[in-house]
Design an enzyme around this catalytic site. Structure first.
Site: not given
Length: 484
Positions: A153, A465
């Protein structure tokens, strides 16, 4: 026909088999992609391991940072090539690829190149009963060879989001991009060469998951860690694979994200924000809002306004600068999304708008387009309310109290993102802190500071992250204790 090869130890390598790369806007085969065998994956891992002990392993932090800045500059020098490759592979509008995907790719390298030079670690002075003292301080060293598996994506954005901090920490990487979007990972290999990244530091293997490059990479005994963004089921399969060797993992997985719209919101701003949250990138963003809860006094007005937004969206060719909505990634994914459109009707949904396939009368009819779709009237137990669809669709439902809105938003096995729209900032903060997610937006959506933690809870992933969180995942921290 364009040929996309594997990149191993500084060389582009042909595999024994190949598979087609399809343009989702037209259904046309645009490239032939070389699939990596188990042997080629092993070659890539061994090249990455050698690189750890070669020139790359001898560089100082400052030298690594300088080369990463060169990577960012080289991406920008090839800006149009990256944009064209990303648009051809994904079908996303050129306006999106040129404003989001490619600029973020360069930014990812710059942010982590700078961060690694300034990132500190803890130190403590310890007093002992005998009056002596000890100094405890931590040092950072690379994990080793990191297997990186990325989705289709946001292929370049999410690839660089992982590669940049991994390299900043001194690791070498073997990348397995999605089989649907192989081009920009390979183009990045050319950039790595140009920027002086030593051979073996960045490797690319193409293929699929089971019995192909993805499985070969995650099973490899010389891979020290695995990071993956994609479907929750795939993340679970990878977790089983690496469990025996207890490899560190970082997973950013799916979501069934909620938006809460209070009656005192800035109405037009909320409508615009929810339109973006539901339909950006044809709904193929893990952070998209598929569940929208609107306070009852403004429900009808909001539904009509969002309907108007959806129906005014320009659907068309990705290279047209005015296009706002491109195709889904593949025929298979379109059938999945359409199956949910059919299921929603079966479950009793009222179709506010959409629910079908647009017609163009040209080659785009061979592409994988669907209409942006809004539903109302489903029960909270409906599958279309509980399961991630990953298309340009949302379900709108009413709520009456703040407590009810919080309960509805948190009633999911996922926990990636939420957005809250209100003019009362005290309430906004109060509600945001009760969301069981990794990121909550207040009166905005998709606004990211790359230093902040990013990830999910539940079926939405493991770990965080971003900023120091990325550096700490891609590092081994060694505490050194010195008595004096």
């Amino acid at each position: 026909m364009k040929h996309i090869l594997n990149y191993i130890d500084g060389r582009f390598v042909q595999g024994a088999r190949s598979f087609p790369d399809v343009n989702p806007a037209t259904g046309e085969v645009i490239a032939d992609v070389s699939e990596a065998s188990r042997g080629l994956v092993d070659d890539a891992v061994q090249a990455a391991r050698r690189a750890l002990h070669g020139e790359w392993g001898q560089l100082t932090v400052g030298q690594r940072s300088e080369r990463m800045h060169r990577v960012a500059a080289a991406i920008e020098s090839r800006f149009e090539l990256f944009v064209q490759a990303e648009v051809a592979d994904t079908g996303k509008p050129i306006s999106l690829a040129s404003k989001l995907d490619v600029p973020r790719a360069a930014a990812n390298f710059r942010v982590f190149a700078d961060l690694i030079k300034t990132a500190g670690l803890e130190s403590f002075q310890t007093e002992m009963p005998d009056g002596r003292r000890a100094l405890n301080y931590a040092v950072r060293s690379p994990l080793g060879v990191v297997g990186i598996i990325t989705p289709w994506n946001l292929p370049l954005l999410l690839l660089t989001w992982k590669v940049a901090p991994a390299l900043a920490c001194g690791n070498s990487v073997v990348v397995k991009p999605s089989e649907e979007t192989p081009a920009t990972a390979t183009l990045l290999a050319e950039v790595m060469q140009e920027a002086g990244i030593p051979n073996g530091v960045y490797n690319v293997v193409h293929g699929f998951g089971p019995n192909s490059a993805g499985e070969f990479l995650t099973q490899h005994p010389d891979v020290n860690a695995v990071t993956f963004t994609g479907e929750s089921q795939t993340g679970a399969a990878i977790m089983k694979t690496v469990a025996a060797s207890v490899k560190p993992v970082s997973f950013e997985l799916g979501g069934k994200n909620a938006a809460i719209v209070f009656a005192d919101c800035e109405f037009e701003e909320a409508v615009k924000g929810i339109s973006d949250a539901a339909f950006l990138n044809t709904g193929q963003v893990c952070l998209c809002a598929e569940r929208v809860y609107v306070e009852r006094p403004i429900l009808e007005h909001f539904v009509e306004a969002l309907k108007s937004k959806a129906e005014s969206m320009r659907i068309g060719a990705p290279l047209n600068a005015s296009t706002e909505l491109g195709p889904l990634i593949s025929a298979a994914h379109r059938e999945k999304v359409l199956s949910y459109y059919r299921l929603a009707r079966h479950e009793g949904a009222e179709v506010v708008t959409g629910g079908g396939v647009p017609k163009f009368g040209n080659e785009l009819d061979q592409g994988f387009y669907v209409q942006p779709t809004i539903y109302t009237g489903l029960k909270e137990s409906a599958r279309c309310v509980k399961e991630e669809i990953f298309g340009p669709v949302c379900h709108i439902a009413p709520f009456d109290t703040e407590e009810e809105a919080i309960s509805l938003a948190n009633d999911t096995k996922y926990g990636l993102a939420a957005s809250i729209w209100t003019g009362n900032l005290k309430r906004g903060h109060r509600v945001a802190q009760q969301m069981k997610v990794g990121i909550t937006w207040l009166n905005c959506w998709f606004l990211r500071d790359l230093r902040t933690p990013f990830g999910g809870v539940g079926l939405s992933g493991i770990g965080r992250e971003g900023g120091l969180h990325s550096l700490n995942f891609y590092s081994e921290l060694n505490n050194i204790c010195v008595r004096f």
